[in-house]
Scaffold this active site. Structure first.
Site, PDB file in Angstrom:
ATOM      1  N   SER A  64       0.821  -1.213   0.000  1.00 13.30           N
ATOM      2  CA  SER A  64       0.000   0.000   0.000  1.00 13.30           C
ATOM      3  C   SER A  64       0.858   1.267   0.000  1.00 13.30           C
ATOM      4  O   SER A  64       2.008   1.258   0.449  1.00 13.30           O
ATOM      5  CB  SER A  64      -0.915   0.013   1.221  1.00 13.30           C
ATOM      6  OG  SER A  64      -1.693  -1.153   1.251  1.00 13.30           O
TER       7      SER A  64
HETATM    8  N1  SAM Z   1      -0.457  -5.224   4.077  1.00 11.60           N
HETATM    9  C1  SAM Z   1       0.292  -5.502   2.874  1.00 11.60           C
HETATM   10  C2  SAM Z   1       1.654  -4.891   2.865  1.00 11.60           C
HETATM   11  O1  SAM Z   1       2.037  -4.207   3.833  1.00 11.60           O
HETATM   12  O2  SAM Z   1       2.374  -5.137   1.889  1.00 11.60           O
HETATM   13  C3  SAM Z   1      -0.462  -5.110   1.632  1.00 11.60           C
HETATM   14  C4  SAM Z   1      -1.584  -6.017   1.375  1.00 11.60           C
HETATM   15  S1  SAM Z   1      -2.152  -6.141  -0.285  1.00 11.60           S
HETATM   16  C5  SAM Z   1      -2.859  -4.571  -0.565  1.00 11.60           C
HETATM   17  C6  SAM Z   1      -3.550  -7.224   0.024  1.00 11.60           C
HETATM   18  C7  SAM Z   1      -3.147  -8.619   0.428  1.00 11.60           C
HETATM   19  O3  SAM Z   1      -4.315  -9.303   0.900  1.00 11.60           O
HETATM   20  C8  SAM Z   1      -2.612  -9.442  -0.732  1.00 11.60           C
HETATM   21  O4  SAM Z   1      -1.344  -9.919  -0.422  1.00 11.60           O
HETATM   22  C9  SAM Z   1      -3.629 -10.596  -0.872  1.00 11.60           C
HETATM   23  O5  SAM Z   1      -3.040 -11.814  -1.262  1.00 11.60           O
HETATM   24  C10 SAM Z   1      -4.184 -10.647   0.536  1.00 11.60           C
HETATM   25  N2  SAM Z   1      -5.507 -11.266   0.678  1.00 11.60           N
HETATM   26  C11 SAM Z   1      -6.618 -11.116  -0.089  1.00 11.60           C
HETATM   27  N3  SAM Z   1      -7.633 -11.842   0.413  1.00 11.60           N
HETATM   28  C12 SAM Z   1      -7.155 -12.461   1.531  1.00 11.60           C
HETATM   29  C13 SAM Z   1      -7.718 -13.339   2.497  1.00 11.60           C
HETATM   30  N4  SAM Z   1      -8.984 -13.755   2.457  1.00 11.60           N
HETATM   31  N5  SAM Z   1      -6.935 -13.769   3.515  1.00 11.60           N
HETATM   32  C14 SAM Z   1      -5.646 -13.384   3.611  1.00 11.60           C
HETATM   33  N6  SAM Z   1      -5.056 -12.555   2.711  1.00 11.60           N
HETATM   34  C15 SAM Z   1      -5.800 -12.096   1.708  1.00 11.60           C
END
Ligand code: SAM
Length: 220
Positions: A64
């Protein structure tokens, strides 16, 4: 030499993008100044790590924008003794910021490769107050509940019930809620068993995919 350069870029990011946009909490500012964001982006992106934008981290996912990380962290009001759950570990950068502020962090990532990369980086930086697991974070982490804070870093169609159930009394849940292309950053507080929701502003996140998030048939 390169480390000095990154430290300078981080200071500039803090002044212009974080403090400059109204984040005031000194603990949040100190964490954002300390954590080496460039180590959480792919090597090919390192010279862009302190830009005012999200960046690709592989698997069609993103780290993000720095301001979004600071804003969501600020809204969580994390205390030193708090236990925090993150859904969407991604690169591990937001998790590192949480580790600086909370007593213990639990983070769930659905993509095994991202989870492994994040874990390796967090361990190499010496963070010991975190557990990461691969799985569907929309179900939360019931064995470790309740949590003083829950932060969801992917966009949900609605608030997953398990996350509400796993929020401690007096706790705060920060979650982007809306469509696949645009969401509203929502803060849910739990006071005397009742939930209150407050909308803080628009945001754009990759979809939260899972049992209580976007399901395959709803993605079509
Ligand atoms: N917090 C992260 C960082 O600091 O880099 C950024 C997160 S990215 C915007 C969103 C993440 O959510 C992705 O890596 C995706 O694989 C994960 N994601 C999506 N649905 C999910 C779920 N149901 N459970 C766990 N992770 C999930």
């Amino acid at each position: 030499m390169e480390e000095n350069h990154n430290t300078e870029l981080r200071k500039k990011m803090l002044e212009e993008q974080i403090a400059g946009r109204g984040i005031k909490d000194s603990r949040v500012l100190a964490a954002m100044e300390k954590v080496p964001r460039h180590l959480f982006v792919p090597e090919s992106m390192r010279d862009r790590a302190y830009e005012d934008s999200p960046l690709p981290i592989g698997g069609e996912q993103t780290i993000s924008q720095p301001y979004m990380v600071a804003w969501m962290t600020d809204l969580l009001h994390i205390g030193k003794d708090d236990r925090v759950l993150e859904v969407g570990t991604g690169s591990g950068y937001q998790a590192a910021i949480l580790c600086e502020l909370a007593a213990y962090v639990y983070s769930i990532e659905k993509n095994p490769e991202l989870a492994a990369g994040a874990e390796e980086m967090l361990r190499s930086l010496g963070y010991k107050n975190i557990s990461i697991k691969v799985g569907d974070g929309t179900k939360g982490w019931p064995e470790e509940a309740p949590f003083d804070g829950i932060i969801v870093t992917a966009g949900a169609p609605s608030v997953p019930q398990p996350l509400l159930d796993q929020l401690a009394e007096g706790g705060r849940l920060i979650i982007p809620v809306g469509s696949k292309t645009m969401q509203v950053l929502t803060v849910i507080t739990r006071e005397v068993g009742k939930f209150q929701a407050k909308q803080e502003g628009s945001c754009v996140f990759v979809p939260l995919v899972g049992r209580f998030g976007w399901q395959k048939k709803r993605m079509l």
